[in-house]
Every structure is written in structure tokens, then in C-alpha cells.
Motif scaffolding. Structure first.
Motif, PDB file in Angstrom:
ATOM      1  N   ASP A 329       2.438  39.781 -33.044  1.00  0.00           N
ATOM      2  CA  ASP A 329       3.783  40.310 -33.246  1.00  0.00           C
ATOM      3  C   ASP A 329       4.744  39.790 -32.190  1.00  0.00           C
ATOM      4  O   ASP A 329       5.464  40.553 -31.535  1.00  0.00           O
ATOM      5  CB  ASP A 329       3.763  41.840 -33.241  1.00  0.00           C
ATOM      6  N   GLY A 330       4.758  38.474 -32.016  1.00  0.00           N
ATOM      7  CA  GLY A 330       5.662  37.878 -31.047  1.00  0.00           C
ATOM      8  C   GLY A 330       5.084  36.598 -30.484  1.00  0.00           C
ATOM      9  O   GLY A 330       4.083  36.070 -30.993  1.00  0.00           O
ATOM     10  N   PRO A 331       5.690  36.090 -29.424  1.00  0.00           N
ATOM     11  CA  PRO A 331       5.179  34.854 -28.810  1.00  0.00           C
ATOM     12  C   PRO A 331       3.822  35.075 -28.155  1.00  0.00           C
ATOM     13  O   PRO A 331       3.480  36.179 -27.719  1.00  0.00           O
ATOM     14  CB  PRO A 331       6.256  34.513 -27.767  1.00  0.00           C
ATOM     15  N   LEU A 332       3.042  33.996 -28.081  1.00  0.00           N
ATOM     16  CA  LEU A 332       1.722  34.077 -27.477  1.00  0.00           C
ATOM     17  C   LEU A 332       1.835  34.199 -25.965  1.00  0.00           C
ATOM     18  O   LEU A 332       2.783  33.722 -25.346  1.00  0.00           O
ATOM     19  CB  LEU A 332       0.903  32.836 -27.840  1.00  0.00           C
ATOM     20  N   HIS A 333       0.840  34.855 -25.362  1.00  0.00           N
ATOM     21  CA  HIS A 333       0.832  35.043 -23.918  1.00  0.00           C
ATOM     22  C   HIS A 333      -0.048  34.016 -23.213  1.00  0.00           C
ATOM     23  O   HIS A 333      -0.188  34.068 -21.992  1.00  0.00           O
ATOM     24  CB  HIS A 333       0.345  36.451 -23.589  1.00  0.00           C
ATOM     25  N   ASP A 334      -0.645  33.115 -23.959  1.00  0.00           N
ATOM     26  CA  ASP A 334      -1.470  32.072 -23.364  1.00  0.00           C
ATOM     27  C   ASP A 334      -1.290  30.806 -24.187  1.00  0.00           C
ATOM     28  O   ASP A 334      -0.917  30.862 -25.364  1.00  0.00           O
ATOM     29  CB  ASP A 334      -2.944  32.498 -23.346  1.00  0.00           C
ATOM     30  N   ASP A 335      -1.565  29.651 -23.556  1.00  0.00           N
ATOM     31  CA  ASP A 335      -1.507  28.398 -24.299  1.00  0.00           C
ATOM     32  C   ASP A 335      -2.510  28.449 -25.451  1.00  0.00           C
ATOM     33  O   ASP A 335      -3.604  28.997 -25.311  1.00  0.00           O
ATOM     34  CB  ASP A 335      -1.846  27.220 -23.382  1.00  0.00           C
ATOM     35  N   ALA A 336      -2.135  27.872 -26.562  1.00  0.00           N
ATOM     36  CA  ALA A 336      -3.012  27.854 -27.733  1.00  0.00           C
ATOM     37  C   ALA A 336      -2.946  26.487 -28.391  1.00  0.00           C
ATOM     38  O   ALA A 336      -1.883  26.056 -28.832  1.00  0.00           O
ATOM     39  CB  ALA A 336      -2.608  28.946 -28.728  1.00  0.00           C
ATOM     40  N   ALA A 337      -4.094  25.812 -28.434  1.00  0.00           N
ATOM     41  CA  ALA A 337      -4.192  24.513 -29.097  1.00  0.00           C
ATOM     42  C   ALA A 337      -5.231  24.600 -30.206  1.00  0.00           C
ATOM     43  O   ALA A 337      -6.297  25.209 -30.027  1.00  0.00           O
ATOM     44  CB  ALA A 337      -4.576  23.425 -28.096  1.00  0.00           C
ATOM     45  N   THR A 338      -4.919  24.018 -31.337  1.00  0.00           N
ATOM     46  CA  THR A 338      -5.869  23.928 -32.445  1.00  0.00           C
ATOM     47  C   THR A 338      -5.906  22.480 -32.924  1.00  0.00           C
ATOM     48  O   THR A 338      -4.866  21.850 -33.076  1.00  0.00           O
ATOM     49  CB  THR A 338      -5.475  24.853 -33.609  1.00  0.00           C
ATOM     50  N   LEU A 339      -7.105  21.995 -33.172  1.00  0.00           N
ATOM     51  CA  LEU A 339      -7.309  20.618 -33.630  1.00  0.00           C
ATOM     52  C   LEU A 339      -8.220  20.664 -34.850  1.00  0.00           C
ATOM     53  O   LEU A 339      -9.366  21.104 -34.757  1.00  0.00           O
ATOM     54  CB  LEU A 339      -7.943  19.787 -32.509  1.00  0.00           C
ATOM     55  N   LEU A 340      -7.696  20.236 -35.986  1.00  0.00           N
ATOM     56  CA  LEU A 340      -8.427  20.310 -37.252  1.00  0.00           C
ATOM     57  C   LEU A 340      -8.961  18.914 -37.600  1.00  0.00           C
ATOM     58  O   LEU A 340      -8.212  17.942 -37.642  1.00  0.00           O
ATOM     59  CB  LEU A 340      -7.515  20.817 -38.359  1.00  0.00           C
ATOM     60  N   LEU A 341     -10.276  18.848 -37.860  1.00  0.00           N
ATOM     61  CA  LEU A 341     -10.942  17.609 -38.248  1.00  0.00           C
ATOM     62  C   LEU A 341     -11.520  17.775 -39.636  1.00  0.00           C
ATOM     63  O   LEU A 341     -12.328  18.694 -39.881  1.00  0.00           O
ATOM     64  CB  LEU A 341     -12.060  17.288 -37.233  1.00  0.00           C
ATOM     65  N   ARG A 342     -11.137  16.916 -40.551  1.00  0.00           N
ATOM     66  CA  ARG A 342     -11.634  16.974 -41.922  1.00  0.00           C
ATOM     67  C   ARG A 342     -12.411  15.716 -42.256  1.00  0.00           C
ATOM     68  O   ARG A 342     -11.945  14.599 -42.003  1.00  0.00           O
ATOM     69  CB  ARG A 342     -10.477  17.145 -42.920  1.00  0.00           C
ATOM     70  N   HIS A 343     -13.583  15.907 -42.829  1.00  0.00           N
ATOM     71  CA  HIS A 343     -14.423  14.787 -43.287  1.00  0.00           C
ATOM     72  C   HIS A 343     -13.931  14.370 -44.670  1.00  0.00           C
ATOM     73  O   HIS A 343     -14.031  15.125 -45.627  1.00  0.00           O
ATOM     74  CB  HIS A 343     -15.887  15.230 -43.345  1.00  0.00           C
ATOM     75  N   ARG A 344     -13.378  13.158 -44.750  1.00  0.00           N
ATOM     76  CA  ARG A 344     -12.868  12.689 -46.021  1.00  0.00           C
ATOM     77  C   ARG A 344     -14.030  12.270 -46.918  1.00  0.00           C
ATOM     78  O   ARG A 344     -14.953  11.598 -46.492  1.00  0.00           O
ATOM     79  CB  ARG A 344     -11.930  11.499 -45.820  1.00  0.00           C
ATOM     80  N   SER A 345     -13.934  12.658 -48.169  1.00  0.00           N
ATOM     81  CA  SER A 345     -15.005  12.305 -49.111  1.00  0.00           C
ATOM     82  C   SER A 345     -15.001  10.798 -49.333  1.00  0.00           C
ATOM     83  O   SER A 345     -13.949  10.169 -49.400  1.00  0.00           O
ATOM     84  CB  SER A 345     -14.756  13.006 -50.458  1.00  0.00           C
TER      85      SER A 345
END
Length: 345
Positions: A329-345
Motif C-alpha cells: 500500500d505504497g512505496p517499497l521500503h527496500d530495494d527490489a529487483a526481479t529478473l525473469l528468465l524464460r526458456h524459449r521453445s
């Protein structure tokens, strides 16, 4: 919204003083309060605006003195002196504030450049993978945080790192630069993922003298052999098979973060998942899973795996990030990184 209120506040205060003085008469003694106009004016805008408000307040003070029959009285001179003094103080405050804002803008610009150089955009297609990244820094003033990531294609696949540096802001840049520089150099050269980790560890020991540490997850992904992980005290990845529930693969025993294993502790042992066509792997930092709502409940990442179903990986991460912000419910209080890896068919 707050800035808009501050912009109209000087005029509102002066108007209120005028109305009360005209309505209640000179006996109330509110005339010196006209000086609140230029006092509040110095909070926003430039010195010209403050000077204009100051001149307006002097005119109002003179007009009210004439209306109240106080033009030649000590009260009128005292009120005019108050307005002039506060206007001068407001001008000095405005000039100093503008100078500090320019300095802060310069620092922000430097921080943004450092962040762009440090965290280069990940390739949308790397080998047999489709990738996307989303990153939010908790240090809004500096626009730079303590998380790091990199995707490096190598001859037999792709190597990836994600990490969380001890500390934040510009102090974290040096540590992240050492880690990413060592990884970028070692990833295409070393045959084993453990050797890549060892080189990063040695670089940290050589450059930082054991003063910083980094939780990190190194990944080696090949089309034939799936994904191999090396976990240095980092949150586990989320593996989302094409058919099945999300899994959080973990090592048999967690190792210390990078920067600490050089002190005689045993390094991490690699572990493996059968990452195949149609599968996804989400790497993230603890700013995601440790985000809490108003009741103190951690973000249920596994339950939100369905948000990654969008065909566009960037839209999928955007949906996940929006859901994370709704959770807190607002801005994050810590750094947040997400990295999505997809295996292409």
C-alpha cells in the motif's frame, strides 16, 4: 499536492489577515501578521516570487494602515519593518534553497549515470532465453540502490547473477561495481560456475578488504543441461515449470554471502533443476519477499506466480511489481529487483 498548497499559502494567509483586520478593526492588532506572506513564499518558487510577495505585503500593510488610521503611528512603522525584514529573510532562504536544489539535482544526475553504467539493460534475448528485469530503489532521493544483476551469454548457454549489496546509495556502488566487473570478466572464461564465484570472491577480498558483503545467486543455464545454481546466502529462485506449481529450489546447506567466505568458510555447493522449454525462472532480492502489508504479512510470491503468465515478460514483471506495491500500500521500503528468465521453445 503539498507543493500546490505551499504555492497558494502566502496569498491565503495575507487574504485572511486583511479580512480579519477589516472585519474586526485595528484593535485586534493583526497588521504585523501580513509578513507571514513573504515568510511562506520562500518555501517554494524562486527569489523573484518571494520579492513580489514581499512587495505585495508591503502594499497591503500600507493600505490597511491607511484604512485603520495608523499611517503615522508606531504600530504601522513596526508592521512595515516586520514585513521588510521577513521579506529579506525569505529572499535569503529562497536563494539558499535553490542552490541546494541545484546541488541535489547534480547528485541525482551523477547517481543515475552511475546506475545506468553499473546496471546495463539486460538483453531481451540471450541465447535460448527471453529475459526482462524490473528494479525499484528505496532511496528515492538518490535513485540508486544496493541490488545488482547481469545476464551474460556464453558459448554453451547463459550465465546470470543477481545480488543484494550490504548498504545502499552511493556507498553500495563501489561494491556492486567490483562484483559485476569480476562476474562479467569471469563468466565467459571459466568452465565451472564455482570458479566464476571464486573469482568474484577474490575480487571482493582484493578490492574491498572484507568490509562489505553481498548475498548473491549465480546461475548457469544451458539448453541441454538445464539450470545450475550457486547460492551465496540469497533468497531461492522461483522456478515455474510450464506445467505445474512454482518451486523454490534450495541448496542442501546455505553458504555465507560473497565477501565472507574468504575467511575460511566453505563456499556454496551447486544444485540443479531441469529447466526446459516453456519454463520460467524468477530471480529476485529480499526487497520482494520481505515486503509487508499493514498487518505485517510478507508478500506471498509463490501465490502470485500466475502474474507471470503474460506473453510479454516485461508486462509480466510490471504486473508483479504493481501487485507488490498494492500489497505494501505504497512505496517499497527496500530495494527490489526481479529478473525473469524464460526458456524459449
Amino acid at each position: 499536492m503539498a507543493r500546490r498548497i505551499l504555492s497558494v499559502l502566502p496569498f491565503g494567509v495575507m487574504a485572511l489577515v486583511v479580512v480579519v483586520d477589516v472585519t474586526a478593526g485595528s484593535g485586534v492588532g493583526l497588521l504585523p501578521l501580513i509578513s507571514l506572506g513573504p515568510a511562506f513564499s520562500g518555501l517554494v518558487g524562486g527569489w523573484r516570487r518571494t520579492l513580489a510577495v514581499g512587495l505585495l505585503s508591503l502594499l497591503l500593510c500600507t493600505a490597511l494602515g491607511w484604512y485603520d488610521g495608523l499611517l503615522d503611528s508606531r504600530r504601522e512603522y513596526t508592521a512595515l519593518a516586520s514585513v521588510a525584514g521577513v521579506t529579506a529573510a525569505g529572499l535569503l532562504a529562497s536563494v539558499n534553497r535553490l542552490r541546494r536544489e541545484r546541488e541535489l539535482a547534480s547528485v541525482r544526475s551523477i547517481a543515475e549515470v552511475a546506475q545506468r553504467v553499473l546496471l546495463r539493460p539486460v538483453p531481451r534475448h540471450a541465447g535460448h532465453l527471453t529475459t526482462a528485469v524490473a528494479y525499484t530503489s528505496a532511496v528515492a532521493e538518490a535513485r540508486i540502490g544496493g541490488d545488482l544483476y547481469e545476464v551474460t551469454p556464453v558459448p554453451d548457454g547463459v550465465r546470470v547473477i543477481i545480488g543484494d549489496v550490504q548498504g545502499k546509495g552511493l556507498e553500495a556502488v563501489e561494491t556492486a561495481a567490483v562484483v559485476l566487473g569480476a562476474f562479467r570478466e569471469a563468466a565467459p572464461e571459466e568452465a565451472l560456475l564455482t570458479e566464476v564465484g571464486a573469482r568474484v570472491e577474490r575480487a571482493m577480498e582484493r578490492e574491498l578488504n572484507g568490509e562489505k558483503f553481498v548475498t548473491a545467486l549465480l546461475v548457469d543455464i544451458s539448453p541441454e543441461y538445464g539450470a545450475t545454481f550457486l547460492n551465496y546466502g540469497h533468497p531461492p529462485p522461483m522456478w515455474v515449470p510450464s506445467h505445474g506449481e512454482p518451486v523454490f529450489p534450495e541448496p542442501e546447506e546455505y553458504a555465507l554471502p560473497l565477501g565472507l567466505t574468504a575467511h575460511g568458510a566453505e563456499g556454496p555447493k551447486p544444485f540443479h533443476v531441469d529447466f526446459g522449454p516453456g519454463d520460467q525462472i524468477l530471480l529476485y532480492t529480499d526487497g520482494v519477499t520481505e515486503a509487508r502489508d499493514a498487518d505485517g504479512t510478507f508478500y506471498p510470491l509463490g501465490e502470485r506466480a500466475g502474474l507471470l503468465a503474460d506473453a510479454d515478460p516485461e508486462r509480466a514483471l510490471a504486473a508483479l511489481r504493481a501487485d507488490l506495491e498494492r500489497h505494501v500500500d505504497g512505496p517499497l521500503h527496500d530495494d527490489a529487483a526481479t529478473l525473469l528468465l524464460r526458456h524459449r521453445s
